[in-house]
Design an enzyme around this catalytic site. Structure first.
Site, PDB file in Angstrom:
ATOM      1  N   HIS A  17      -7.000  -7.471  35.072  1.00  0.00           N
ATOM      2  CA  HIS A  17      -6.970  -8.317  36.268  1.00  0.00           C
ATOM      3  C   HIS A  17      -6.558  -7.502  37.487  1.00  0.00           C
ATOM      4  O   HIS A  17      -7.159  -7.625  38.560  1.00  0.00           O
ATOM      5  CB  HIS A  17      -5.962  -9.461  36.110  1.00  0.00           C
ATOM      6  CG  HIS A  17      -6.310 -10.467  35.076  1.00  0.00           C
ATOM      7  ND1 HIS A  17      -5.407 -10.870  34.108  1.00  0.00           N
ATOM      8  CD2 HIS A  17      -7.438 -11.175  34.841  1.00  0.00           C
ATOM      9  CE1 HIS A  17      -5.970 -11.782  33.339  1.00  0.00           C
ATOM     10  NE2 HIS A  17      -7.205 -11.977  33.751  1.00  0.00           N
ATOM     11  N   LYS A  41      -4.631 -26.785  29.887  1.00  0.00           N
ATOM     12  CA  LYS A  41      -4.253 -25.603  29.113  1.00  0.00           C
ATOM     13  C   LYS A  41      -2.759 -25.608  28.839  1.00  0.00           C
ATOM     14  O   LYS A  41      -1.964 -26.001  29.677  1.00  0.00           O
ATOM     15  CB  LYS A  41      -4.614 -24.317  29.875  1.00  0.00           C
ATOM     16  CG  LYS A  41      -6.048 -23.897  29.738  1.00  0.00           C
ATOM     17  CD  LYS A  41      -6.208 -22.499  30.303  1.00  0.00           C
ATOM     18  CE  LYS A  41      -7.572 -21.928  29.959  1.00  0.00           C
ATOM     19  NZ  LYS A  41      -7.710 -20.553  30.445  1.00  0.00           N
ATOM     20  N   ARG A  90     -16.449  -8.630  31.272  1.00  0.00           N
ATOM     21  CA  ARG A  90     -16.147  -7.660  30.227  1.00  0.00           C
ATOM     22  C   ARG A  90     -17.365  -7.380  29.357  1.00  0.00           C
ATOM     23  O   ARG A  90     -17.545  -6.278  28.877  1.00  0.00           O
ATOM     24  CB  ARG A  90     -15.011  -8.170  29.335  1.00  0.00           C
ATOM     25  CG  ARG A  90     -13.679  -8.229  30.011  1.00  0.00           C
ATOM     26  CD  ARG A  90     -12.681  -8.905  29.123  1.00  0.00           C
ATOM     27  NE  ARG A  90     -13.145 -10.277  28.898  1.00  0.00           N
ATOM     28  CZ  ARG A  90     -12.381 -11.286  28.565  1.00  0.00           C
ATOM     29  NH1 ARG A  90     -11.107 -11.105  28.373  1.00  0.00           N
ATOM     30  NH2 ARG A  90     -12.860 -12.495  28.413  1.00  0.00           N
ATOM     31  N   SER A 128      -6.045 -11.942  28.332  1.00  0.00           N
ATOM     32  CA  SER A 128      -4.708 -12.544  28.255  1.00  0.00           C
ATOM     33  C   SER A 128      -4.428 -13.057  26.855  1.00  0.00           C
ATOM     34  O   SER A 128      -3.292 -12.990  26.370  1.00  0.00           O
ATOM     35  CB  SER A 128      -4.586 -13.687  29.267  1.00  0.00           C
ATOM     36  OG  SER A 128      -4.662 -13.188  30.581  1.00  0.00           O
TER      37      SER A 128
END
Length: 167
Positions: A17, A41, A90, A128
């Site tokens: 990040h 979440k 990614r 993460s």
């Protein structure tokens, strides 16, 4: 003035990040790092904690502002007059999902463009979720996140600095 937003949950913020933040900050006049407040979440860190950590890590970037938001990204971008959304990729699987969101945002507001930055190779595996998994079992996360937040992550799992496994 070119104003962009780099949104995410950043729970926790990773070196990947930070790489995207630094690269993006060099491309625009003003970069908002938008920490999403997603009540659906179950986050490790509160929104305020995430905002605070990113602010600490980006103090050397004068054109970066760290904010929290909830609701639709396209609405928040309009609210802060950002015409660019930055997203990191990614892998190909990220692209398919991100492309759908970018196209939907563009339909909702044609003035907003999405810029995709590919992750630097050294961070292409990193997420993460991986950081939390390693930390939960006392794995070494020092290569995954900024040094200043390593202990905070371990603390969330009840692990004191020095108790983590040596790799």
């Amino acid at each position: 003035m070119t104003r962009a937003i780099y949104p995410g949950s950043f729970d926790p913020v990773t070196n990947g990040h930070i790489d995207i933040i630094r690269r993006s900050a060099n491309m625009v006049d003003e970069l908002f790092v938008g920490v999403l407040n997603n009540s659906a979440k179950n986050s490790l860190f509160s929104v305020d904690e995430r905002v605070s950590m990113i602010k600490e890590i980006t103090t050397d970037l004068p054109n970066v502002r760290v904010v929290s938001f909830d609701g639709l990204l396209v609405d928040y971008a309009r609210e802060i007059n950002a015409n660019i959304i930055i997203r990191g990729l990614r892998a190909v699987t990220d692209f398919e999902y991100e492309l759908q969101i970018a196209q939907t945002n563009h339909v909702e507001n044609p003035a907003i463009e999405t810029i995709f930055l590919t992750t630097s190779l050294q961070y292409s595996y990193l997420s993460s979720t991986i950081v939390k998994e390693f930390a939960a079992y006392g794995g070494d996360i020092s290569q995954f996140v900024p040094e200043t937040i390593v202990a905070r992550i371990y603390n969330k799992f009840g692990i004191k600095k020095g108790e983590q496994h040596e790799q």
